[in-house]
Design a protein around this motif. Sequence first.
Motif, PDB file in Angstrom:
ATOM      1  N   GLU A 185     -42.836 -11.235  19.903  1.00  0.00           N
ATOM      2  CA  GLU A 185     -44.061 -11.318  19.108  1.00  0.00           C
ATOM      3  C   GLU A 185     -43.863 -12.183  17.864  1.00  0.00           C
ATOM      4  O   GLU A 185     -44.745 -12.969  17.492  1.00  0.00           O
ATOM      5  N   LYS A 186     -42.708 -12.040  17.241  1.00  0.00           N
ATOM      6  CA  LYS A 186     -42.415 -12.865  16.072  1.00  0.00           C
ATOM      7  C   LYS A 186     -42.275 -14.332  16.474  1.00  0.00           C
ATOM      8  O   LYS A 186     -42.690 -15.234  15.751  1.00  0.00           O
ATOM      9  N   ARG A 187     -41.681 -14.561  17.640  1.00  0.00           N
ATOM     10  CA  ARG A 187     -41.554 -15.929  18.148  1.00  0.00           C
ATOM     11  C   ARG A 187     -42.935 -16.558  18.311  1.00  0.00           C
ATOM     12  O   ARG A 187     -43.190 -17.684  17.861  1.00  0.00           O
ATOM     13  N   LYS A 188     -43.837 -15.831  18.921  1.00  0.00           N
ATOM     14  CA  LYS A 188     -45.192 -16.342  19.139  1.00  0.00           C
ATOM     15  C   LYS A 188     -45.878 -16.647  17.810  1.00  0.00           C
ATOM     16  O   LYS A 188     -46.505 -17.713  17.647  1.00  0.00           O
ATOM     17  N   LYS A 189     -45.743 -15.743  16.848  1.00  0.00           N
ATOM     18  CA  LYS A 189     -46.372 -15.912  15.541  1.00  0.00           C
ATOM     19  C   LYS A 189     -45.818 -17.140  14.816  1.00  0.00           C
ATOM     20  O   LYS A 189     -46.581 -17.945  14.257  1.00  0.00           O
ATOM     21  N   MET A 190     -44.493 -17.304  14.819  1.00  0.00           N
ATOM     22  CA  MET A 190     -43.879 -18.426  14.119  1.00  0.00           C
ATOM     23  C   MET A 190     -44.258 -19.759  14.750  1.00  0.00           C
ATOM     24  O   MET A 190     -44.517 -20.747  14.051  1.00  0.00           O
ATOM     25  N   ARG A 191     -44.314 -19.815  16.057  1.00  0.00           N
ATOM     26  CA  ARG A 191     -44.667 -21.060  16.735  1.00  0.00           C
ATOM     27  C   ARG A 191     -46.124 -21.427  16.472  1.00  0.00           C
ATOM     28  O   ARG A 191     -46.470 -22.603  16.363  1.00  0.00           O
ATOM     29  N   GLU A 192     -46.968 -20.403  16.340  1.00  0.00           N
ATOM     30  CA  GLU A 192     -48.364 -20.657  15.971  1.00  0.00           C
ATOM     31  C   GLU A 192     -48.451 -21.200  14.548  1.00  0.00           C
ATOM     32  O   GLU A 192     -49.210 -22.138  14.277  1.00  0.00           O
ATOM     33  N   GLU A 193     -47.690 -20.605  13.631  1.00  0.00           N
ATOM     34  CA  GLU A 193     -47.694 -21.072  12.244  1.00  0.00           C
ATOM     35  C   GLU A 193     -47.197 -22.507  12.127  1.00  0.00           C
ATOM     36  O   GLU A 193     -47.691 -23.290  11.306  1.00  0.00           O
ATOM     37  N   LEU A 194     -46.239 -22.861  12.958  1.00  0.00           N
ATOM     38  CA  LEU A 194     -45.683 -24.216  12.941  1.00  0.00           C
ATOM     39  C   LEU A 194     -46.581 -25.209  13.677  1.00  0.00           C
ATOM     40  O   LEU A 194     -46.393 -26.425  13.564  1.00  0.00           O
ATOM     41  N   GLY A 195     -47.556 -24.701  14.427  1.00  0.00           N
ATOM     42  CA  GLY A 195     -48.409 -25.571  15.230  1.00  0.00           C
ATOM     43  C   GLY A 195     -47.678 -26.164  16.407  1.00  0.00           C
ATOM     44  O   GLY A 195     -47.994 -27.270  16.873  1.00  0.00           O
ATOM     45  N   LEU A 196     -46.695 -25.406  16.934  1.00  0.00           N
ATOM     46  CA  LEU A 196     -45.847 -25.918  18.014  1.00  0.00           C
ATOM     47  C   LEU A 196     -45.779 -24.912  19.162  1.00  0.00           C
ATOM     48  O   LEU A 196     -44.717 -24.670  19.746  1.00  0.00           O
ATOM     49  N   THR A 197     -46.919 -24.350  19.508  1.00  0.00           N
ATOM     50  CA  THR A 197     -46.931 -23.295  20.525  1.00  0.00           C
ATOM     51  C   THR A 197     -46.450 -23.776  21.885  1.00  0.00           C
ATOM     52  O   THR A 197     -45.836 -23.011  22.636  1.00  0.00           O
ATOM     53  N   ASP A 198     -46.714 -25.017  22.231  1.00  0.00           N
ATOM     54  CA  ASP A 198     -46.350 -25.524  23.552  1.00  0.00           C
ATOM     55  C   ASP A 198     -45.126 -26.435  23.526  1.00  0.00           C
ATOM     56  O   ASP A 198     -44.779 -27.053  24.530  1.00  0.00           O
ATOM     57  N   ALA A 199     -44.477 -26.522  22.389  1.00  0.00           N
ATOM     58  CA  ALA A 199     -43.351 -27.449  22.237  1.00  0.00           C
ATOM     59  C   ALA A 199     -42.036 -26.830  22.695  1.00  0.00           C
ATOM     60  O   ALA A 199     -41.888 -25.612  22.781  1.00  0.00           O
ATOM     61  N   ILE A 200     -41.089 -27.694  23.010  1.00  0.00           N
ATOM     62  CA  ILE A 200     -39.699 -27.292  23.185  1.00  0.00           C
ATOM     63  C   ILE A 200     -39.023 -27.619  21.852  1.00  0.00           C
ATOM     64  O   ILE A 200     -38.918 -28.794  21.482  1.00  0.00           O
ATOM     65  N   ILE A 201     -38.613 -26.586  21.142  1.00  0.00           N
ATOM     66  CA  ILE A 201     -38.152 -26.776  19.762  1.00  0.00           C
ATOM     67  C   ILE A 201     -36.633 -26.751  19.662  1.00  0.00           C
ATOM     68  O   ILE A 201     -35.986 -25.764  20.025  1.00  0.00           O
ATOM     69  N   ILE A 202     -36.099 -27.852  19.150  1.00  0.00           N
ATOM     70  CA  ILE A 202     -34.687 -27.924  18.809  1.00  0.00           C
ATOM     71  C   ILE A 202     -34.583 -27.616  17.317  1.00  0.00           C
ATOM     72  O   ILE A 202     -35.389 -28.106  16.519  1.00  0.00           O
ATOM     73  N   GLY A 203     -33.621 -26.804  16.943  1.00  0.00           N
ATOM     74  CA  GLY A 203     -33.513 -26.405  15.551  1.00  0.00           C
ATOM     75  C   GLY A 203     -32.192 -26.776  14.916  1.00  0.00           C
ATOM     76  O   GLY A 203     -31.169 -26.954  15.599  1.00  0.00           O
ATOM     77  N   HIS A 204     -32.222 -26.907  13.590  1.00  0.00           N
ATOM     78  CA  HIS A 204     -31.019 -27.131  12.786  1.00  0.00           C
ATOM     79  C   HIS A 204     -31.265 -26.525  11.417  1.00  0.00           C
ATOM     80  O   HIS A 204     -32.347 -26.686  10.851  1.00  0.00           O
TER      81      HIS A 204
END
Length: 392
Positions: A185-204
């Motif tokens: 649920e937190k993952r979904k919320k954060m991806r919505e806040e970032l505007g990247l719901t459908d993205a494949i996100i690489i992080g650093h």
Amino acid sequence: MGEAVRVLHVLGNTNLGGAESRIMDLYRHTDRNRVQFDFLVHSGEEGFYEKEIRELGGRIFRVPRFRIYNYFSYRKALKEFFQEHHEFALVQGHMTSTAAIYLPIAKKAGVKKTAAHARSAGVDKGLKGTMTRFLRRNLADKADYLFTCSELAGISVYGEKAVREGKTIFIPNAIDCAGFTFDPEKRKKMREELGLTDAIIIGHVGRFHYAKNHEYLLRVFAKLCRMSAGAGGSTAENGADQNYHLILLGEGPLMEDTRKLAEELGVADRVHFLGNHKNIADYYQAMDYFVYPSRYEGMPGTIVEAQASGLPCLMSDTICREVIATELVETMSIEKEPKVWAEVLQRRMDALVSKQENREKYAAKMAAAGFDVQAQAERMMRFYESGRWENE
């Protein structure tokens, strides 16, 4: 109950960095009726953690930043400070570049015990790095305890002889593992806040500094995007133009240079500079893969955090092996062309798309592997109170 013993931590500043974050994790989990932290910093500016430190009951003291030419005035400032403040049970120097100066001064002023704490396995390039090595040359003989977060860091700061003779004490960079437990649920919320719901996100996550090698990371990411789109912007061979995005958390002197490089490489619209955030655990939830091509590290707490979050990691093989506690971590040489890293990432992430199962189990795995800060806090409190390491 008697008065809490006071421990002085010596740092460059109290900004959001690796060493600072680990100390604050420890501080939050320390029983402050038993042990209280104070901080001596080499900065006149208020740091990220200063408000929280004061709220926790800590004091913040300041001395001038060491600049080689002010050697004598630097020593004078330290002597004056420790003549007035020698009430500490221990002074722990995380800023090891000048620890061979301030730790003996503290001891002479009446501080009972001193400890140096090696947290990096390399130095800056150029004159600054040369001077750091010179200033550290006899640090192994200038402290009662030699702490290190890895063997590589111990060798870099204290020398091979000190490590070989068993003079160093290994203390892993511990975190609040439970706080990084994966939450869909937190993952979904954060991806919505970032505007990247459908993205494949690489992080650093890391300070924009030479050691972190952001330039190489961006070149890897640009190659990955081009491979996905195919030559000339056509569809890639696998039939999928993947929606890759890179999120970068942190600040630092090379941040603007990194922004410019993202523009030059044509990926500025896919690279997100998010700055510093206190709720860093939430951002790991949003990521799909963690990439860390550092030139050198002591023991990156970020790799510990990423594993606790259940994130697959690709890191440089220059980073210490002690940080690898799960099968999530893969290493590669930064001597390879960025394209080679990009090819590995593409293969790994093609298999990961829409698969986030079993990420929840890794927080407990990391705690069991010795990276949980609660257990470390109890161990360190016993040390601070007694002035003796547990196996002495």
